[in-house]
Design a protein around this motif. Structure first.
Motif, PDB file in Angstrom:
ATOM      1  N   GLN A 413      26.446 -13.519  13.779  1.00  0.00           N
ATOM      2  CA  GLN A 413      25.995 -12.810  12.579  1.00  0.00           C
ATOM      3  C   GLN A 413      25.016 -13.662  11.776  1.00  0.00           C
ATOM      4  N   GLN A 414      25.340 -14.935  11.600  1.00  0.00           N
ATOM      5  CA  GLN A 414      24.484 -15.830  10.819  1.00  0.00           C
ATOM      6  C   GLN A 414      23.129 -16.037  11.501  1.00  0.00           C
ATOM      7  N   GLU A 415      23.142 -16.167  12.827  1.00  0.00           N
ATOM      8  CA  GLU A 415      21.885 -16.351  13.552  1.00  0.00           C
ATOM      9  C   GLU A 415      21.002 -15.117  13.421  1.00  0.00           C
ATOM     10  N   ALA A 416      21.605 -13.934  13.485  1.00  0.00           N
ATOM     11  CA  ALA A 416      20.838 -12.691  13.329  1.00  0.00           C
ATOM     12  C   ALA A 416      20.214 -12.619  11.937  1.00  0.00           C
ATOM     13  N   VAL A 417      20.997 -12.947  10.909  1.00  0.00           N
ATOM     14  CA  VAL A 417      20.479 -12.932   9.534  1.00  0.00           C
ATOM     15  C   VAL A 417      19.329 -13.919   9.393  1.00  0.00           C
ATOM     16  N   HIS A 418      19.512 -15.117   9.944  1.00  0.00           N
ATOM     17  CA  HIS A 418      18.478 -16.149   9.848  1.00  0.00           C
ATOM     18  C   HIS A 418      17.175 -15.698  10.495  1.00  0.00           C
ATOM     19  N   ARG A 419      17.255 -15.121  11.682  1.00  0.00           N
ATOM     20  CA  ARG A 419      16.035 -14.688  12.378  1.00  0.00           C
ATOM     21  C   ARG A 419      15.355 -13.533  11.655  1.00  0.00           C
ATOM     22  N   LEU A 420      16.124 -12.626  11.086  1.00  0.00           N
ATOM     23  CA  LEU A 420      15.516 -11.529  10.335  1.00  0.00           C
ATOM     24  C   LEU A 420      14.823 -12.049   9.074  1.00  0.00           C
ATOM     25  N   GLN A 421      15.393 -13.075   8.464  1.00  0.00           N
ATOM     26  CA  GLN A 421      14.796 -13.646   7.254  1.00  0.00           C
ATOM     27  C   GLN A 421      13.481 -14.363   7.538  1.00  0.00           C
ATOM     28  N   GLN A 422      13.283 -14.801   8.781  1.00  0.00           N
ATOM     29  CA  GLN A 422      12.061 -15.519   9.117  1.00  0.00           C
ATOM     30  C   GLN A 422      10.838 -14.614   9.190  1.00  0.00           C
ATOM     31  N   ASN A 423      11.070 -13.285   9.290  1.00  0.00           N
ATOM     32  CA  ASN A 423       9.979 -12.300   9.344  1.00  0.00           C
ATOM     33  C   ASN A 423       9.079 -12.473  10.562  1.00  0.00           C
ATOM     34  N   ASN A 424       9.600 -13.078  11.608  1.00  0.00           N
ATOM     35  CA  ASN A 424       8.864 -13.203  12.858  1.00  0.00           C
ATOM     36  C   ASN A 424       9.550 -12.342  13.921  1.00  0.00           C
ATOM     37  N   PRO A 425       8.788 -11.654  14.777  1.00  0.00           N
ATOM     38  CA  PRO A 425       9.424 -10.830  15.810  1.00  0.00           C
ATOM     39  C   PRO A 425      10.216 -11.697  16.793  1.00  0.00           C
ATOM     40  N   PHE A 426      11.322 -11.154  17.282  1.00  0.00           N
ATOM     41  CA  PHE A 426      12.145 -11.852  18.259  1.00  0.00           C
ATOM     42  C   PHE A 426      12.863 -10.805  19.110  1.00  0.00           C
ATOM     43  N   THR A 427      13.545 -11.279  20.144  1.00  0.00           N
ATOM     44  CA  THR A 427      14.264 -10.395  21.049  1.00  0.00           C
ATOM     45  C   THR A 427      15.760 -10.661  20.951  1.00  0.00           C
ATOM     46  N   CYS A 428      16.524  -9.577  20.863  1.00  0.00           N
ATOM     47  CA  CYS A 428      17.976  -9.643  20.891  1.00  0.00           C
ATOM     48  C   CYS A 428      18.443  -8.934  22.159  1.00  0.00           C
ATOM     49  N   ILE A 429      19.219  -9.621  22.994  1.00  0.00           N
ATOM     50  CA  ILE A 429      19.684  -9.053  24.267  1.00  0.00           C
ATOM     51  C   ILE A 429      21.208  -8.995  24.257  1.00  0.00           C
ATOM     52  N   TYR A 430      21.734  -7.821  24.488  1.00  0.00           N
ATOM     53  CA  TYR A 430      23.180  -7.601  24.535  1.00  0.00           C
ATOM     54  C   TYR A 430      23.582  -7.451  26.009  1.00  0.00           C
ATOM     55  N   PHE A 431      24.285  -8.451  26.552  1.00  0.00           N
ATOM     56  CA  PHE A 431      24.747  -8.427  27.948  1.00  0.00           C
ATOM     57  C   PHE A 431      26.202  -7.959  28.004  1.00  0.00           C
ATOM     58  N   ASP A 432      26.486  -7.146  29.009  1.00  0.00           N
ATOM     59  CA  ASP A 432      27.852  -6.655  29.197  1.00  0.00           C
ATOM     60  C   ASP A 432      28.126  -6.511  30.697  1.00  0.00           C
ATOM     61  N   ILE A 433      29.335  -6.879  31.132  1.00  0.00           N
ATOM     62  CA  ILE A 433      29.705  -6.765  32.550  1.00  0.00           C
ATOM     63  C   ILE A 433      30.234  -5.353  32.820  1.00  0.00           C
ATOM     64  N   ASP A 434      29.652  -4.676  33.791  1.00  0.00           N
ATOM     65  CA  ASP A 434      30.104  -3.337  34.176  1.00  0.00           C
ATOM     66  C   ASP A 434      31.288  -3.432  35.144  1.00  0.00           C
ATOM     67  N   HIS A 435      32.210  -2.492  34.996  1.00  0.00           N
ATOM     68  CA  HIS A 435      33.371  -2.358  35.899  1.00  0.00           C
ATOM     69  C   HIS A 435      34.228  -3.630  35.903  1.00  0.00           C
ATOM     70  N   PHE A 436      34.341  -4.249  34.742  1.00  0.00           N
ATOM     71  CA  PHE A 436      35.080  -5.508  34.669  1.00  0.00           C
ATOM     72  C   PHE A 436      36.598  -5.283  34.670  1.00  0.00           C
TER      73      PHE A 436
END
Length: 591
Positions: A413-436
């Motif tokens: 959560q803190q890292e997301a807030v920090h990156r949004l505050q920087q006003n620079n574009p970035f990529t957020c990737i949500y990984f999830d294992i299928d059929h786990f």
């Protein structure tokens, strides 16, 4: 609105008692409770004089300030009784309202104490913004009010006329630092030093300090770390028609691991007035003698740092026979150490630590100079750096996922807030294992943990750039932040590594068949594919996402779509995906 119209409207508001009262909380962060409420006055909602600035500006222009303030105080007292306010009530009063002889203490008490509001529950805020024509009379009136039980606060400290003088003379119960000095205090060394000096004065004079205008977690965290526990601002509650507070903001931990407030060199910098290279050693010695806590002085030319003048070096020269007499007129440039470490304010603590270690194998420097765009802004100490890094690692360990030791939900959560505050574009990737789940049911949780640990290693191997950050949400869910926007090929690389590694966990017969048989959520037999990896990719910046919660919700949507895609990858580049969810779905994702 003409002057005549303004005067008529103001008179109507006063005569018909059309003032409305708003409440803004003042919170004791140490106790997690509301200390009191500042009562703020507004005009009618359909009036051009609804807003406080317009209302009180009209009062000044029409020479109706005292009548207007009396109407505001009367409504404030009645509103507090209507809402059953049992906390302290902070009311704004101008010096002009207190000075007229006709306006005695009895009048003020009757305005505020209607229906039982007691003087000891009322704090009179005297703003420093307005000059006092008769300081001695004002002091006498405030002293008389204190004897009756009223408490006194100096408001807007640092903005105007005679706050420090009045402070020393009347010994107020509270001092409120103006919001100008609180805004971005976590990133401004000069503001930080001003706040620190006010804290020291409050401790010596025995009054309580209130920070106004706190709007971000980073500001709150820094102020709490400096010892300020009384906070007022939008973060903890906006002005409302009824007394309320948003105490959940106090549950946010320190933003270790990403926030400017604690992870960058700028946080460690202390502003010390620099020396010009032409200043004399005698002048420098006077500064060092008057400030026992300072052991080095920055030498700066046109805001550009040249080096450091160390206290031990001056003492060494001055302590020799006739050393002071022979050297005190020499310029500080003659003893300046030009090998001082200089770091930019946004350099990470780890990078500063590495620079200190690599700078000299035989000598660890005790200080470093902090700059912004090459301009001097403060001096940092190695001791403070080590203390902060130790604290950071303790906090990171406390909030790490117990299985992978990667940063957990709080730090994500803190890292997301920090990156949004920087006003620079970035990529957020949500990984999830299928059929786990079928995998766990068939092979057991220990094998499942092995797969999760393997994925954690793969993510850290592929996403290992300076601007990349890997976190473990929990279970088989991971998140990656990266400054790179073209990220698909690297997600495919992780998918391939994961598939090859996970396949080795299955018995040979299952690998050959390409599926396993298990029970679905309804308990019915079903064939499940082997585990695979899905990646929901969000290209983000603060213009598309107003908060970390919005980003998290959109990433969850992207992940859900990725699990249905043939490739197992879904890219979302705006917040439109949120509109496809029901309110119940949003609540579930953000819970």
């Amino acid at each position: 609105m003409t002057a005549c119209d303004q005067a008529r409207e103001l008179q109507r508001i006063i005569d018909q008692q059309l003032i409305s009262t708003m409440f803004q909380p003042i919170v004791d962060c140490q106790k997690g409770t509301v200390l009191g409420y500042e009562v703020l006055s507004r005009g009618p909602s359909d009036s051009p004089l609804h807003g406080a600035p317009a209302l009180f500006q009209a009062g000044e222009q029409c020479k109706q300030v005292i009548s207007l303030e009396q109407a505001c105080l009367l409504e404030a007292g009645q509103s507090c009784i209507r809402h059953g306010v049992s906390h302290l009530v902070f009311v704004n009063v101008s010096p002009g309202l207190l000075l007229p002889k006709a306006f005695a203490e009895d009048r003020l008490q009757s305005l505020l104490a209607t229906n039982g509001l007691k003087p000891e529950n009322v704090v009179i805020e005297l703003s420093e913004r307005y000059p006092a024509d008769n300081p001695e009379a004002l002091k006498a009136r405030l002293t008389a009010l204190k004897k009756r039980g009223f408490r006194i606060a100096i408001d807007d400290l640092g903005t105007g006329y005679s706050g420090l003088k009045l402070w020393s003379e009347i010994q107020p119960d509270f001092v409120k630092i103006d919001r100008h000095f609180i805004r971005d205090v976590d990133r401004d060394l000069v503001k930080k030093e001003f706040v620190r000096s006010v804290i020291n004065l409050c401790e010596r004079l025995g009054c309580r300090l209130i920070a106004e205008g706190v709007e971000t977690v980073a500001e709150l965290t820094l102020l709490r770390s400096m010892g300020i526990h009384l906070i007022q601002g939008f973060l903890l509650g906006r002005p409302n028609p009824f007394p309320t507070a948003e105490l959940s903001a106090l549950d946010n931990p320190d933003p270790i691991g990403g926030g400017q407030a604690t992870s960058d060199a700028g946080y460690l910098g202390r502003y010390i007035v620099p020396l010009a290279p032409t200043a004399s050693l005698g002048e420098a010695w006077q500064v060092l003698q008057s400030s026992p806590s300072i052991f080095a002085l920055p030498v700066v030319d046109n805001d550009r740092p040249l080096g450091l003048l160390h206290k031990w070096r001056v003492m060494e020269v001055f302590s020799s026979t006739y050393g002071r007499a022979l050297n005190e007129t020499k310029p500080v440039s003659s003893l300046t150490a030009y090998d001082a470490l200089v770091v930019e304010h946004d350099e990470s603590l780890e990078a500063v630590s590495q620079s200190l270690l690599e700078d000299d194998l035989h000598y660890l420097k005790q200080h470093f100079i902090v700059t912004r765009n090459g301009h001097y802004i403060g001096l940092g100490s190695t001791r403070s750096l080590l203390r902060m890094m130790t604290r950071s690692r303790v906090e990171q360990a406390r909030h790490a996922n117990p299985l992978t030791q990667l940063p957990g939900n709080v730090l994500i959560q803190q890292e997301a807030v920090h990156r949004l505050q920087q006003n620079n574009p970035f990529t957020c990737i949500y990984f999830d294992i299928d059929h786990f789940k079928p995998f766990n049911d068939l092979l057991g949780y220990s094998k499942g943990d092995e797969v999760i640990l393997s994925l954690a290693r793969q993510l850290c191997t592929v996403f290992n750039g300076d601007s990349e950050w890997v976190g473990h949400i929990g279970g088989d869910d991971f998140v990656v932040f990266s400054d790179r926007l073209e990220i698909r090929k690297r997600c495919e690389e992780v998918q391939q590594l994961f598939a090859l590694e996970a396949a080795t966990r299955y018995p040979e017969a299952i690998r050959q068949a390409g599926f396993i048989t298990g029970e679905d959520r309804d308990g019915l037999p079903r064939q499940f594919p082997l585990v695979a990896l899905s990646a929901g990719i969000v290209v983000a910046d603060s213009r598309a996402f107003g908060s970390a919660a919005d980003l998290a919700a959109t990433a969850a949507v992207a992940k859900s779509k990725a699990k249905k895609a043939v490739s197992g990858i879904q890219i979302v580049s705006n917040i439109a995906a949120l509109n496809e969810m029901s309110d119940d779905h949003k609540t579930t994702l953000l819970a």
